[in-house]
Design an enzyme around this catalytic site. Structure first.
Site, short mmCIF file in Angstrom:
data_model
loop_
_atom_site.label_atom_id
_atom_site.label_comp_id
_atom_site.label_asym_id
_atom_site.label_seq_id
_atom_site.Cartn_x
_atom_site.Cartn_y
_atom_site.Cartn_z
N SER A 143 0.88 -1.18 0.00
CA SER A 143 0.00 0.00 0.00
C SER A 143 0.91 1.22 0.00
O SER A 143 2.08 1.12 0.42
CB SER A 143 -0.85 -0.01 1.28
OG SER A 143 -1.37 1.27 1.55
N TYR A 156 -1.54 -1.19 10.41
CA TYR A 156 -1.70 -1.45 8.97
C TYR A 156 -0.37 -1.18 8.25
O TYR A 156 0.06 -1.98 7.41
CB TYR A 156 -2.81 -0.56 8.42
CG TYR A 156 -3.14 -0.80 6.97
CD1 TYR A 156 -3.83 -1.94 6.57
CD2 TYR A 156 -2.77 0.12 5.99
CE1 TYR A 156 -4.14 -2.17 5.22
CE2 TYR A 156 -3.07 -0.09 4.65
CZ TYR A 156 -3.76 -1.24 4.27
OH TYR A 156 -4.06 -1.45 2.94
N ALA A 157 0.28 -0.06 8.61
CA ALA A 157 1.56 0.29 7.96
C ALA A 157 2.59 -0.81 8.17
O ALA A 157 3.34 -1.16 7.25
CB ALA A 157 2.07 1.62 8.51
N SER A 159 1.97 -3.96 8.57
CA SER A 159 1.62 -5.13 7.75
C SER A 159 1.98 -4.90 6.28
O SER A 159 2.30 -5.85 5.57
CB SER A 159 0.13 -5.46 7.90
OG SER A 159 -0.69 -4.57 7.17
N LYS A 160 1.92 -3.66 5.83
CA LYS A 160 2.15 -3.36 4.41
C LYS A 160 3.62 -3.03 4.11
O LYS A 160 4.13 -3.34 3.03
CB LYS A 160 1.24 -2.22 3.96
CG LYS A 160 -0.23 -2.60 3.99
CD LYS A 160 -0.50 -3.76 3.04
CE LYS A 160 -1.93 -4.22 3.03
NZ LYS A 160 -2.18 -5.31 2.09
N ILE A 189 -8.37 3.35 -3.14
CA ILE A 189 -9.34 2.84 -4.10
C ILE A 189 -10.67 2.66 -3.36
O ILE A 189 -10.68 2.09 -2.26
CB ILE A 189 -8.92 1.42 -4.62
CG1 ILE A 189 -7.45 1.37 -5.03
CG2 ILE A 189 -9.84 0.96 -5.73
CD1 ILE A 189 -7.11 2.06 -6.29
P1 NAD Z 1 -11.95 -5.53 0.27
O1 NAD Z 1 -12.42 -5.35 1.65
O2 NAD Z 1 -12.79 -5.03 -0.86
O3 NAD Z 1 -11.65 -7.07 0.00
C1 NAD Z 1 -10.91 -7.84 0.91
C2 NAD Z 1 -11.36 -9.28 0.80
O4 NAD Z 1 -10.62 -10.04 1.76
C3 NAD Z 1 -12.85 -9.49 1.11
O5 NAD Z 1 -13.49 -10.18 0.08
C4 NAD Z 1 -12.83 -10.30 2.41
O6 NAD Z 1 -13.92 -11.20 2.52
C5 NAD Z 1 -11.49 -11.03 2.30
N1 NAD Z 1 -11.05 -11.48 3.60
C6 NAD Z 1 -11.09 -10.79 4.77
N2 NAD Z 1 -10.65 -11.57 5.78
C7 NAD Z 1 -10.32 -12.78 5.24
C8 NAD Z 1 -9.81 -13.99 5.77
N3 NAD Z 1 -9.55 -14.13 7.08
N4 NAD Z 1 -9.57 -15.03 4.93
C9 NAD Z 1 -9.85 -14.91 3.61
N5 NAD Z 1 -10.34 -13.78 3.04
C10 NAD Z 1 -10.57 -12.72 3.84
O7 NAD Z 1 -10.48 -4.90 0.22
P2 NAD Z 1 -9.66 -4.19 -0.98
O8 NAD Z 1 -9.82 -2.72 -0.78
O9 NAD Z 1 -9.95 -4.79 -2.28
O10 NAD Z 1 -8.18 -4.54 -0.53
C11 NAD Z 1 -7.45 -5.60 -1.12
C12 NAD Z 1 -5.99 -5.47 -0.70
O11 NAD Z 1 -5.48 -4.23 -1.19
C13 NAD Z 1 -5.78 -5.45 0.81
O12 NAD Z 1 -4.59 -6.14 1.13
C14 NAD Z 1 -5.61 -3.98 1.11
O13 NAD Z 1 -4.85 -3.76 2.28
C15 NAD Z 1 -4.91 -3.51 -0.13
N6 NAD Z 1 -5.05 -2.07 -0.39
C16 NAD Z 1 -6.30 -1.51 -0.53
C17 NAD Z 1 -6.39 -0.14 -0.77
C18 NAD Z 1 -7.72 0.56 -0.92
O14 NAD Z 1 -7.74 1.80 -0.92
N7 NAD Z 1 -8.81 -0.15 -1.09
C19 NAD Z 1 -5.22 0.64 -0.88
C20 NAD Z 1 -3.99 0.02 -0.74
C21 NAD Z 1 -3.91 -1.34 -0.50
#
Ligand code: NAD
Length: 252
Positions: A143, A156-157, A159-160, A189
């Site tokens: 991230s 969170y930071a 973890s990323k 996003i």
């Molecule tokens: P999201 O919440 O839309 O999707 C996350 C998915 O993970 C969900 O479908 C959820 O059911 C699944 N999940 C949660 N706990 C789980 C578990 N214990 N076992 C299996 N599946 C599990 O999230 P997103 O925004 O699409 O994020 C996806 C990745 O991108 C994440 O790692 C997030 O940290 C990273 N990210 C997101 C953003 C953002 O702005 N959305 C920005 C940077 C990084």
């Protein structure tokens, strides 16, 4: 040259495939003829995404925090699905908490899913019983907050930021197995995860967010395109890299 973006007939595991970036990635790969093993804890939404997929695929309902179950669950699926060319670990959770209330228990949960599951998936998916042995590519999700600081975000930071370090170490460890390991670092996003964070912020948060992204906020498809690039042979001489997909966030 366009052949290099081909993922047709390749097989990938995509975690977090029921929502957000994982869903967009699964749909893009499927559109391009890859066979996708969609993994998530949310069975109902996972099935909806499987129905949306144009190509062949299968689902794996799994709690990736239960580390000890990951190997057997993937092994069982792969026996009918076919060996994998790689995986994308999109499953993740946010953790917004000011320092004074940060708890070890919650940080551990975030670490287990966002970070350790990536290591376990790499261990399992590089195993000869699971990996095809060619065109290997693993993509982890960091991230912008693994690269730059933001308040109330230490868990969170952590973890990323760790994902960036893990990507480089895995890249070195797996280079002789014909497996490349890279990560993407997305900006903000709009997804269900982002909505959870949004709901905890003040009314000026949206304005600040827009200022942080010179190109405006991104879409899940923007990140999926970066992931496709890293999975495909278009990035064949890249390993251990961090691809910022952030509308210019980290360029400022
Ligand atoms: P999201 O919440 O839309 O999707 C996350 C998915 O993970 C969900 O479908 C959820 O059911 C699944 N999940 C949660 N706990 C789980 C578990 N214990 N076992 C299996 N599946 C599990 O999230 P997103 O925004 O699409 O994020 C996806 C990745 O991108 C994440 O790692 C997030 O940290 C990273 N990210 C997101 C953003 C953002 O702005 N959305 C920005 C940077 C990084």
């Amino acid at each position: 040259m366009t052949d290099l973006l081909q993922v047709k007939n390749r097989r990938y595991l995509v975690t977090g495939a029921a929502s957000g970036i994982g869903r967009a990635t699964a749909l893009l790969l499927s559109d391009l003829g890859a066979k996708v093993l969609l993994a998530d804890i949310n069975a109902e939404k996972l099935e909806e995404v499987r129905e949306e997929c144009k190509g062949e695929g299968d689902t794996l309902i799994i709690d990736l925090m239960k580390t000890e179950t990951i190997k057997q669950a993937i092994k069982d699926k792969v026996s009918s699905f076919g060996k994998l060319h790689g995986f994308v670990h999109c499953a993740g959770i946010p953790y917004i908490a000011p320092l004074k209330v940060v708890s070890a228990e919650k940080v551990e949960k975030v670490y287990k899913l966002n970070t350790y599951a990536a290591i376990e998936l790499a261990k399992v998916c590089s195993n000869k019983q699971i990996y095809t042995g060619e065109h290997g590519s693993f993509v982890l999700i960091s991230s912008v907050y693994g690269l730059v600081g933001s308040a109330a975000n230490v868990g969170y930071a952590m973890s990323k930021g760790a994902i960036v370090a893990i990507t480089k170490s895995l890249a070195m460890e797996l280079v002789n197995n014909s497996i490349r390991v890279n990560c993407v670092a997305p900006g903000f996003i709009k997804t269900p995860m982002a909505d959870k964070v949004d709901g905890m912020m003040d009314s000026e948060y949206d304005v600040r967010l827009n200022l942080l992204h010179p190109m405006g906020l991104g879409r899940t498809e923007d990140v999926a395109k970066g992931i496709l690039f890293l999975l495909s042979d278009m990035s064949s001489w890249m390993t251990g890299a961090v691809l910022n997909v952030d509308g210019g966030f980290t360029a400022q």
